[in-house]
Design an enzyme around this catalytic site. Structure first.
Site, PDB file in Angstrom:
ATOM      1  N   GLN A 234      -4.928  -1.736   9.186  1.00  0.00           N
ATOM      2  CA  GLN A 234      -4.739  -3.062   8.585  1.00  0.00           C
ATOM      3  C   GLN A 234      -5.343  -4.136   9.506  1.00  0.00           C
ATOM      4  OE1 GLN A 234      -3.343  -3.742   5.449  1.00  0.00           O
ATOM      5  NE2 GLN A 234      -4.180  -5.755   5.891  1.00  0.00           N
TER       6      GLN A 234
ATOM      7  N   LYS B  30       0.850  -1.205   0.000  1.00  0.00           N
ATOM      8  CA  LYS B  30       0.000   0.000   0.000  1.00  0.00           C
ATOM      9  C   LYS B  30       0.880   1.247   0.000  1.00  0.00           C
ATOM     10  CE  LYS B  30      -3.840  -2.488   1.932  1.00  0.00           C
ATOM     11  NZ  LYS B  30      -4.556  -3.003   3.094  1.00  0.00           N
TER      12      LYS B  30
ATOM     13  N   ASP C 188     -11.432   2.394   3.230  1.00  0.00           N
ATOM     14  CA  ASP C 188     -11.666   0.952   3.100  1.00  0.00           C
ATOM     15  C   ASP C 188     -13.154   0.645   2.877  1.00  0.00           C
ATOM     16  OD1 ASP C 188      -9.644  -0.901   3.004  1.00  0.00           O
ATOM     17  OD2 ASP C 188      -9.295  -0.925   5.172  1.00  0.00           O
TER      18      ASP C 188
END
Ligand code: NAP
Length: 288
Positions: free
Chosen positions: A98, A54, A121
């Site tokens: 995460q 990422k 997200d």
């Protein structure tokens, strides 16, 4: 009829290049540098790889990236405190925590704390609710990437029978809502579905998000169907990656298919970049 291999690497590269171009424009015209904050708690090796990828993607598209690598013993309150700080920071446009988190931290509490305006997200209940009633909001990256794969490969969605295997909050359910938004006729299946092969054989577009290597064989596939394989299953002995679809077995029967690796996987990060750019545009009020 020749089977088309849907190339997720090429399509994700195109998406990232578009993001890169707009990121530069946002900076040149409005002085806004898009910024993603990534938080990793603990030292899970797979998560560390995802976070590294990422960060690399941020670099490629020209984002600022803030990285917080916190020790395993970080308390929930400490993590929530960091999220509050990032929520309040005008220079930060996207916040990503995460998953999975260590067991002593409640994932739902953490997701709920991220400002929906920075929820790149798309996991916050407000983002999911917005998707459900067709309002603007961030869409979970993997399903959003699948829509791009289909559209950019010239697969027509409207009016088609779409069967989704799997009903998770991050893939199956948002996938169903997105396909509905694109006017497909959608069936969502799961581990309690009766005669799954027969239900799958109805599909013009079959999307497998199960987590069981090679489960979908030709018995599940209608002649000429388009198959999207979301599964990422690592063989513990060889270390090789396999999808949820038995690729070789179904190949001749379908009209198009995504490989694993190189299909859905690369799209997830590309759509994360796209969501973060969108967040920067919305939060700064820029009209690109
Ligand atoms: P998950 O939360 O474990 O959900 C799996 C779903 O599959 C559940 O709804 C489950 O049904 C269903 N299922 C399990 N066994 C089944 C069976 N025998 N027949 C029918 N349905 C069955 O998994 P997920 O997070 O959605 O992920 C699915 C796969 O996609 C995994 O391999 C994951 O690694 C991969 N993935 C890839 C990406 C990417 O970027 N490419 C992103 C996310 C996930 P129940 O609800 O009834 O239990």
């Amino acid at each position: 009829m020749e089977t088309k291999i849907i190339d997720g690497k090429a399509i994700s590269a195109a998406v990232k290049d578009e993001v890169k171009e707009k990121t530069a424009l946002l900076f040149e015209k409005f002085g806004v540098k898009a910024c993603l904050a990534v938080i990793l708690v603990g030292s899970d090796p797979a998560s560390a790889v995802y976070v590294r990828n990422k960060k690399r993607a941020c670099e490629y598209v020209g984002f600022e990236s803030l990285s917080y690598e916190l020790p395993e013993e970080t308390t929930q309150d400490e993590l929530l405190g960091l999220i509050d700080k990032l929520n309040a920071d005008d220079k930060v446009h996207g916040i990503l925590v995460q998953m999975p988190l260590p067991k002593h931290i409640d994932e739902k509490t953490v997701i709920d704390r991220i400002s929906p305006a920075k929820d790149v997200d798309g996991f916050h209940p407000m983002s999911v609710g917005a998707l459900c009633i067709g309002e603007p909001g961030f869409v979970s990256c993997t399903p959003a990437g699948i829509i791009q794969l289909l559209k950019r490969s010239g697969v027509e969605i409207a009016g088609k029978e779409c069967v989704i295997v799997g009903r998770s909050n991050i893939v199956g359910k948002p996938m169903a809502l997105l396909m509905l938004r694109e006017n497909a006729t959608v069936t969502v299946t799961h581990s309690r579905t009766k005669d799954l092969p027969a239900v799958c054989r109805r599909a013009d577009i079959l999307i497998a998000a199960i987590g069981k290597a090679k489960m979908i064989t030709e018995d599940y596939v209608k002649e000429g169907a388009v198959i999207i394989d979301v599964g990422i299953n690592r063989d513990p002995e060889s270390g090789k990656l396999f999808g949820d679809v038995d690729y070789e077995n179904v190949f001749d029967k379908c009209s198009a298919i995504t490989p694993v690796p190189g299909g859905v996987g690369p799209m997830t990060i590309a759509m994360l970049m796209n969501n973060c750019l969108e967040a920067a545009i919305r939060l700064s009020g820029a009209k690109l």
